[in-house]
Write an enzyme that holds these catalytic residues in place. Structure first.
Site, short mmCIF file in Angstrom:
data_model
loop_
_atom_site.label_atom_id
_atom_site.label_comp_id
_atom_site.label_asym_id
_atom_site.label_seq_id
_atom_site.Cartn_x
_atom_site.Cartn_y
_atom_site.Cartn_z
N ASP A 1 -36.06 43.40 -9.97
CA ASP A 1 -36.41 42.04 -9.59
C ASP A 1 -37.93 41.86 -9.44
OD1 ASP A 1 -34.74 39.90 -9.53
OD2 ASP A 1 -34.51 39.86 -7.35
N LEU B 1 -34.75 28.57 -4.41
CA LEU B 1 -34.43 28.29 -3.00
C LEU B 1 -32.95 28.55 -2.74
CD1 LEU B 1 -36.37 24.89 -2.76
CD2 LEU B 1 -37.26 27.18 -2.30
N GLY B 2 -32.65 29.73 -2.25
CA GLY B 2 -31.28 30.06 -1.89
C GLY B 2 -31.30 30.53 -0.45
N ASN B 3 -30.52 31.57 -0.13
CA ASN B 3 -30.65 32.14 1.21
C ASN B 3 -32.01 32.85 1.29
OD1 ASN B 3 -29.66 32.50 3.79
ND2 ASN B 3 -29.04 34.59 3.29
N GLY B 4 -32.39 33.56 0.23
CA GLY B 4 -33.77 34.03 0.04
C GLY B 4 -34.50 32.98 -0.77
N ASP C 1 -27.24 28.44 7.06
CA ASP C 1 -26.63 27.69 5.96
C ASP C 1 -27.16 26.26 5.91
OD1 ASP C 1 -24.60 26.02 4.51
OD2 ASP C 1 -23.68 28.00 4.27
N GLY D 1 -29.19 28.12 -4.60
CA GLY D 1 -28.16 27.29 -3.95
C GLY D 1 -28.70 25.98 -3.39
N GLY E 1 -31.95 24.64 -4.06
CA GLY E 1 -32.70 23.93 -5.10
C GLY E 1 -31.80 23.23 -6.11
N GLU E 2 -30.65 23.84 -6.38
CA GLU E 2 -29.75 23.27 -7.38
C GLU E 2 -28.85 22.17 -6.82
OE1 GLU E 2 -27.59 26.69 -8.96
OE2 GLU E 2 -29.50 27.68 -9.31
P1 AMP Z 1 -27.79 31.16 -2.68
O1 AMP Z 1 -28.38 32.29 -1.88
O2 AMP Z 1 -28.58 30.85 -3.93
O3 AMP Z 1 -26.31 31.30 -2.93
O4 AMP Z 1 -27.95 29.84 -1.78
C1 AMP Z 1 -27.32 29.73 -0.53
C2 AMP Z 1 -27.87 28.49 0.19
O5 AMP Z 1 -27.65 27.32 -0.62
C3 AMP Z 1 -27.23 28.24 1.53
O6 AMP Z 1 -28.21 27.87 2.49
C4 AMP Z 1 -26.32 27.05 1.25
O7 AMP Z 1 -26.10 26.28 2.39
C5 AMP Z 1 -27.17 26.29 0.24
N1 AMP Z 1 -26.39 25.29 -0.47
C6 AMP Z 1 -25.38 25.48 -1.36
N2 AMP Z 1 -24.86 24.27 -1.72
C7 AMP Z 1 -25.56 23.32 -1.05
C8 AMP Z 1 -25.51 21.89 -0.98
N3 AMP Z 1 -24.63 21.18 -1.67
N4 AMP Z 1 -26.41 21.26 -0.16
C9 AMP Z 1 -27.31 21.97 0.56
N5 AMP Z 1 -27.40 23.31 0.53
C10 AMP Z 1 -26.55 23.97 -0.25
#
Ligand code: AMP
Length: 285
Positions: free
Chosen positions: A33, A94-97, A168, A217, A219-220
Site C-alpha cells: 500500500d 475517506l473510509g474508516n481510514g 461510524d 465508504g 467519500g463514495e
Molecule cells: P470503509 O472503511 O471504506 O468501508 O468506510 C467506512 C465508513 O464509511 C464508515 O464510517 C461508514 O459509516 C461510512 N459510510 C458508509 N456508507 C455511508 C453513507 N451512506 N453515509 C455516510 N457514511 C457512510
C-alpha cells in the site's frame, strides 16, 4: 516488521501458511500500500528532524492507501481518455481510514499519511495530525505508557474520540441531525481538516489540479460530507452542483457545477482489481 509491526507480521504469516499449503512452486505476489507513494520527493517524505535518523532507521513518511489512490488515478485517466501519465488530480480516500494524495503527471508527490497511517486527516478512530508534544503531556497527566498513548491515538481518537459515540459516519450523521453537539463537532472537524489538505494540495500541484476525486465508504456515499469538505472553496475553482451531489452515491460520476474550474468526482475505489492486475503482471513476467 520493524517499520510496520501491526501489519507485516500477519501478512508474512499468511504468505508462509499459503506456501505450506500450496508448496513453493506457486508464486505469491505482495502488493504494498506504500508502493504508489515511492515517487514522493524528499521534501515531502522527510520529517524535519535530524537527517541521520532517516539514514539510520529509514524513518520517513511512507504513505498508505496507495493501491486505492493508484486505482483512482488510472480510472480517472480511462474515464477522460487520457494517459495516466498526464493526470493532475487530488484524491481523497475517506473510509474508516482516511488519506489524501496530490498526484502530478500520474505520480504521487504528497500524501497525508506518514511513517504509519496515523498522520493526516481525522479518521474513524485515529487522531490524524497532532502536536508530538501531546505524547509527553499525556504521559505525565494521565500516567500512560508510550504504547498506551499510541493505542489511544490510533484506536480511541478521531470521530470516535471526539464524539464519544462511534467511529461510524452514518450513525454520527444521524446523531448530529438530532442535535448531539459532539457528533456535530466531530463531523465539522472531519470536513475542516480534509478541506485544509485539499487546499494545501492545490498549492502543491501549483494550480494545475484538474479534478478532486472522492472515494472510500464516506467519500463514495455521503453527499453531506463531500459538500462539507468543498464548502467555501469557490475561490479556488471548486464548486459542487448540489443536485448532482445528492443524486450520486456509490457510482462513478461528476458532482462539479458546470462553471467549476476544477471538476469534483466520485469514483468507487477498487483495490482488489489493482491487486489482481498487479498479480497477473508479476506472474506473467
Ligand atoms: P470503509 O472503511 O471504506 O468501508 O468506510 C467506512 C465508513 O464509511 C464508515 O464510517 C461508514 O459509516 C461510512 N459510510 C458508509 N456508507 C455511508 C453513507 N451512506 N453515509 C455516510 N457514511 C457512510
Amino acid at each position: 516488521v520493524d517499520l510496520a509491526p501491526l501489519h507485516n507480521p500477519p501478512a508474512l504469516a499468511a504468505i508462509r501458511a499459503t506456501q505450506a499449503l500450496l508448496g513453493p512452486g506457486i508464486p505469491q505476489v505482495a502488493v504494498f500500500d506504500t508502493a504508489f507513494h515511492q515517487t514522493l520527493p524528499e521534501r515531502s517524505f522527510l520529517y524535519a528532524i535530524p537527517y541521520e535518523l532517516y539514514q539510520r532507521h529509514r524513518l520517513r513518511r511512507y504513505g498508505f492507501h496507495g493501491t486505492s489512490h493508484r486505482y483512482l488515478k488510472s480510472h480517472y485517466a480511462s474515464l477522460k481518455g487520457i494517459a495516466a501519465s498526464r493526470v493532475n488530480i487530488i484524491t481523497m480516500h475517506l473510509g474508516n481510514g482516511c488519506s489524501a494524495a496530490a498526484i502530478q503527471e500520474g505520480k504521487s508527490i504528497d500524501t497525508s499519511m506518514g511513517l504509519t497511517p496515523l498522520e493526516g486527516l481525522v479518521m474513524g478512530s485515529r487522531s490524524g495530525d497532532i502536536d508530538a508534544s501531546v505524547v509527553k503531556f499525556l504521559a505525565s497527566k494521565e500516567n500512560l505508557t508510550v504504547e498506551a498513548i499510541d493505542h489511544l491515538l490510533n484506536s480511541s481518537s478521531g470521530l470516535l474520540g471526539v464524539s464519544g459515540i462511534t467511529n461510524d459516519m452514518r450513525d454520527l450523521q444521524h446523531d448530529a441531525g438530532e442535535g448531539n453537539h459532539r457528533a456535530e463537532v466531530a463531523i465539522d472537524m472531519f470536513c475542516y481538516r480534509a478541506r485544509k489538505y485539499l487546499a494545501a494540495y492545490l498549492a502543491v500541484l501549483e494550480g494545475k489540479a484538474e479534478a478532486v476525486i472522492f472515494a472510500g465508504g464516506i467519500g463514495e456515499n455521503s453527499a453531506t460530507i463531500r459538500a462539507g469538505i468543498c464548502k467555501g472553496m469557490e475561490w479556488a475553482g471548486i464548486k459542487i452542483d448540489e443536485a448532482k451531489n445528492q443524486a450520486l452515491n456509490g457510482r462513478d460520476g461528476s458532482i462539479g457545477a458546470t462553471d467549476s474550474r476544477i471538476d469534483v468526482m466520485v469514483i468507487p475505489t477498487n483495490e482488489e482489481l489493482m491487486i489482481a492486475r498487479d498479480t497477473a503482471r508479476c506472474v506473467a513476467a
